[in-house]
Each structure stands twice: as structure tokens, then as C-alpha cells.
Design a protein around this motif. Structure first.
Motif, short mmCIF file in Angstrom:
data_model
loop_
_atom_site.label_atom_id
_atom_site.label_comp_id
_atom_site.label_asym_id
_atom_site.label_seq_id
_atom_site.Cartn_x
_atom_site.Cartn_y
_atom_site.Cartn_z
N ASP A 40 53.57 46.55 33.47
CA ASP A 40 52.41 47.32 33.89
C ASP A 40 52.91 48.75 34.21
OD1 ASP A 40 49.88 47.89 35.32
OD2 ASP A 40 51.18 47.82 37.08
N PHE A 41 52.00 49.71 34.35
CA PHE A 41 52.47 51.07 34.65
C PHE A 41 52.29 51.46 36.12
CE2 PHE A 41 52.17 55.67 34.99
CZ PHE A 41 53.40 56.02 34.46
N ASP A 42 51.02 51.62 36.56
CA ASP A 42 50.79 52.14 37.91
C ASP A 42 51.37 51.22 38.97
OD1 ASP A 42 49.29 54.57 37.52
OD2 ASP A 42 47.65 53.33 36.79
N THR A 57 48.25 57.35 41.10
CA THR A 57 48.15 56.51 39.90
C THR A 57 47.68 57.43 38.77
OG1 THR A 57 45.82 56.08 40.30
CG2 THR A 57 47.38 54.50 41.24
N ARG A 80 36.72 54.92 44.35
CA ARG A 80 37.94 54.20 44.72
C ARG A 80 37.83 53.61 46.12
NH1 ARG A 80 41.20 57.74 43.84
NH2 ARG A 80 41.41 57.17 41.67
N PHE A 84 38.58 49.84 45.39
CA PHE A 84 40.00 49.45 45.52
C PHE A 84 40.21 48.29 46.50
CE2 PHE A 84 44.42 50.08 47.14
CZ PHE A 84 45.08 49.71 45.97
N GLU A 87 39.54 45.21 44.61
CA GLU A 87 40.64 44.86 43.68
C GLU A 87 41.76 44.15 44.42
OE1 GLU A 87 42.51 48.26 41.71
OE2 GLU A 87 44.24 47.04 41.21
N TRP A 104 33.49 49.40 38.10
CA TRP A 104 34.30 50.56 38.56
C TRP A 104 34.77 51.38 37.36
CZ3 TRP A 104 39.68 49.96 41.44
CH2 TRP A 104 40.15 51.22 41.81
N TRP A 105 35.41 50.69 36.41
CA TRP A 105 35.98 51.42 35.25
C TRP A 105 34.86 52.14 34.48
CZ3 TRP A 105 39.61 48.82 37.68
CH2 TRP A 105 40.96 49.07 37.40
N ALA A 108 33.81 55.20 36.42
CA ALA A 108 34.88 56.21 36.44
C ALA A 108 35.01 56.87 35.06
CB ALA A 108 36.20 55.57 36.85
N SER A 155 48.62 48.91 30.42
CA SER A 155 48.05 49.51 31.62
C SER A 155 46.54 49.66 31.57
CB SER A 155 48.67 50.90 31.82
OG SER A 155 47.95 51.60 32.80
N GLY A 157 45.28 51.90 33.30
CA GLY A 157 45.14 53.31 33.65
C GLY A 157 44.68 54.12 32.44
N VAL A 201 42.03 45.95 35.27
CA VAL A 201 43.15 45.17 35.82
C VAL A 201 43.12 43.68 35.50
CG1 VAL A 201 44.27 46.38 37.72
CG2 VAL A 201 42.01 45.41 38.06
N ASP A 229 52.25 44.53 39.32
CA ASP A 229 51.99 44.66 40.76
C ASP A 229 50.67 44.00 41.14
OD1 ASP A 229 50.26 46.67 39.64
OD2 ASP A 229 50.10 47.54 41.64
O1 C5P Z 1 48.58 50.47 35.29
P1 C5P Z 1 47.60 49.58 35.97
O2 C5P Z 1 47.03 48.55 35.09
O3 C5P Z 1 48.10 49.01 37.28
O4 C5P Z 1 46.41 50.63 36.35
C1 C5P Z 1 45.27 50.34 37.00
C2 C5P Z 1 45.24 50.87 38.42
O5 C5P Z 1 44.49 52.10 38.48
C3 C5P Z 1 44.49 49.89 39.28
O6 C5P Z 1 45.39 49.21 40.12
C4 C5P Z 1 43.45 50.70 40.05
O7 C5P Z 1 43.61 50.59 41.44
C5 C5P Z 1 43.68 52.13 39.65
N1 C5P Z 1 42.42 52.81 39.33
C6 C5P Z 1 42.11 53.99 39.96
N2 C5P Z 1 40.93 54.66 39.65
C7 C5P Z 1 40.09 54.14 38.72
C8 C5P Z 1 40.40 52.93 38.07
C9 C5P Z 1 41.59 52.29 38.40
O8 C5P Z 1 42.89 54.46 40.79
N3 C5P Z 1 38.99 54.80 38.41
#
Ligand code: C5P
Length: 286
Positions: A40-42, A57, A80, A84, A87, A104-105, A108, A155, A157, A201, A229
Motif C-alpha cells: 500500500d502507499f499512504d 497522505t 475527512r 476518516f 474508516e 467519501w471517495w 472527494a 493505493s 490514493g 480502501v 496499514d
Molecule cells: O494508499 P492508501 O490506499 O492507504 O490511500 C488511501 C488513504 O487516503 C486512506 O487511508 C484515506 O484515509 C485517505 N484519504 C484521504 N482523503 C480522501 C480519501 C482518502 O485522506 N479524500
């Protein structure tokens, strides 16, 4: 396991040391030609904190600096703050979280699509951001490249941001593939939306990479080091695997989540800013 002193550090937790020893021994026996790495990245390849300060992130990068307007930053932060905690809530099941994460996605991505950023904007934001690769990441990338071991970075992200972070702070080698959400640009180079299906995620077990022939091509590499993570990261490499070593970075809500993480991940690394444990294992295996 005694050969790898990093595994006995105070912030490294292992529920079943015999299993970990066996998997590592099998990986040593099978050698580098059988190995692949999926990460994974973040907050896995990138740091949660740098010298105690929380790092960005991929998404956070867009809220730093002066490139994007205030309305974007305010709305992205409000999203977030709301999503978050959901999540990361260990009391909710993945099934309960999925529709909320999609929401959320979607919000965003729609918000960012209103801002029409360019590739140059992304580069500038990354260069000025607090996103940081973990200490030891350059060695990790270079070593995998030198030994011809494929590294899949998977990811939820933003792919464009990940590529810039890696290019800026390390090297993007040709054994590395980044599967993520990539921006789509118009003829004028302005962002208009996102390419392909959304990766959030908790859908890393389906879509994108699994429909392609990535894992099929690497079928003979049936030993996998998996690094994540979140509990969603556990499903990044579900097919055709013989020996899987699951390494989890637990960065937040340590007390509440430790028991669950120790059940799900073979090795759990608590509040660490480095890749030292992973690199120590790689040194043994390669
Ligand atoms: O790389 P990874 O799969 O972990 O990236 C996703 C992360 O980005 C999530 O853990 C999430 O908390 C964060 N995120 C964010 N803002 C968004 C969407 C996801 O910070 N709009």
C-alpha cells in the motif's frame, strides 16, 4: 527469527512467531525468483509522522500550499473529519464501511474535478508538501530493482501524486507498478475527472489489477511480502500465493486496534517512521 534482531524490537508484535519463522525460511529457500512485493502507499510506504509531525497522505497533499482554492481545502477537510474516523473505527465491519467509503471517495473526486488542476500543479504541490517516504524506502526500492523483484504499489490514493512523490524523494524504477486513482486531463492539460474505476480502501481485492494479467504474469512468483496499514490492504494479493508474509503498520488507535491487527497481520509494526523491519527481512531473504 533470532537471525533478524529487528523482529524482537519493542514496537514489533508477532502473534505466531513459528509461522513467521516458517514463512521467512520458505522465502529464503525459494530465493528471489519466487518473490514479489505488494505494498500500500499512504502510511505504509509513506510516513504517518515525520519527527513527530503528522505527514500528508496523497489527498492531503492537495490541501497544502497555495495551488488549490480555499473552498476546496475547507470542503476536503470537512469530508475527512467526517469519514476518516469511520474508516478507522475498529467496531464497524468492512461490509458496513464500504458504502460509506464509496460516498467519501465520490464526493472527494467530484470536489477535485471542479478545480481543473494541471500536471504541473501536482508536481509543485508534491514538492512543497509534507508527504514523506519512510526512512529506508530508497534502499528498499533500489534493492528490489537490483534483484529484479516486482513491486506493486496498490493505493486508494491518487496515482499522479504517488508517482511525483516517488520521483521527487527516491527513484521510480521499471520493476515498480503503481495501481491507483489517476487523474484524467483534457487537451489543454486541465484535469476533468478520474480514469477507470474508483479504488477505495476496501475494494483492493477486486477490479483494477485483478482483472488485468499482472498476477497471472507473475504466477511463478508465489511468495509474497504484503505491506499495509489498513485491514483492506490484507486483500491486495489474494490469488495463487504459496507463502505470504503480511506486514502491517499500525499508526493510529494503537491500543484499540492492536489485538485485531495481530490476528490479521503476521507482523505488526507500531508507530514507526522507517522501513527498517521490512528491509531487515529482505536482507535475510535476498
Ligand atoms: O494508499 P492508501 O490506499 O492507504 O490511500 C488511501 C488513504 O487516503 C486512506 O487511508 C484515506 O484515509 C485517505 N484519504 C484521504 N482523503 C480522501 C480519501 C482518502 O485522506 N479524500
Amino acid at each position: 527469527m533470532n537471525d533478524i534482531p529487528e523482529l524482537s524490537l519493542q514496537n514489533v508484535r508477532i502473534a505466531n512467531p513459528e509461522h513467521v519463522t516458517e514463512v521467512i525460511q520458505n522465502m529464503i529457500r525459494d530465493g528471489q525468483n519466487k518473490l514479489q512485493v505488494v505494498a500500500d502507499f499512504d502510511r505504509t510506504l509513506s510516513k504517518y509522522t515525520h519527527r513527530g509531525q503528522i505527514c500528508s497522505t496523497c489527498h492531503n497533499v492537495l490541501e497544502e500550499g497555495h495551488v488549490l482554492p480555499e473552498f476546496y481545502k475547507d470542503e476536503a477537510r470537512a469530508l475527512r473529519d467526517h469519514y476518516f474516523p469511520i474508516e478507522m473505527n475498529p467496531k464497524l465491519t468492512i461490509e458496513e464501511k464500504i458504502p460509506v467509503m464509496v460516498e467519501w471517495w465520490t464526493k472527494a473526486h467530484d470536489l477535485l474535478s471542479k478545480c481543473h488542476i494541471t500536471k504541473d500543479d501536482v508536481r509543485i504541490m508534491v514538492e512543497n508538501s509534507t508527504a514523506r517516504l519512510r526512512d529506508g524506502c530508497t534502499w528498499f526500492f533500489d534493492q528490489l530493482q537490483a534483484t529484479d523483484i516486482p513491486l506493486l504499489i496498490f493505493s486508494a490514493g491518487i496515482g499522479d501524486v504517488i508517482i511525483e512523490v516517488i520521483k521527487h524523494q527516491a527513484t521510480l524504477h521499471d520493476n515498480m507498478k503503481v495501481v491507483s486513482n489517476y487523474l484524467e486531463y483534457d487537451d489543454q492539460g486541465k484535469m476533468t475527472g478520474f480514469q477507470d474505476e474508483m479504488i477505495h480502501v476496501y475494494n483492493k481485492n477486486e477490479g483494477a489489477i485483478h482483472d488485468s494479467d499482472y498476477f497471472q504474469k507473475l504466477e511463478q512468483r508465489n511468495n509474497v511480502i504484503l505491506m499495509g496499514d489498513s485491514l483492506g490492504d490484507l486483500h491486495m494479493a489474494d490469488r495463487g500465493v504459496q507463502n505470504k508474509l503480511k506486514i502491517g503498520f499500525l499508526n493510529v488507535k494503537v491500543e484499540e486496534s492492536l489485538e485485531l491487527y495481530m490476528k490479521k497481520y503476521d507482523i505488526v509494526i507500531l508507530e514507526d517512521e522507517t522501513l527498517n523491519v521490512v528491509n531487515a527481512i529482505l536482507r535475510k531473504v535476498l
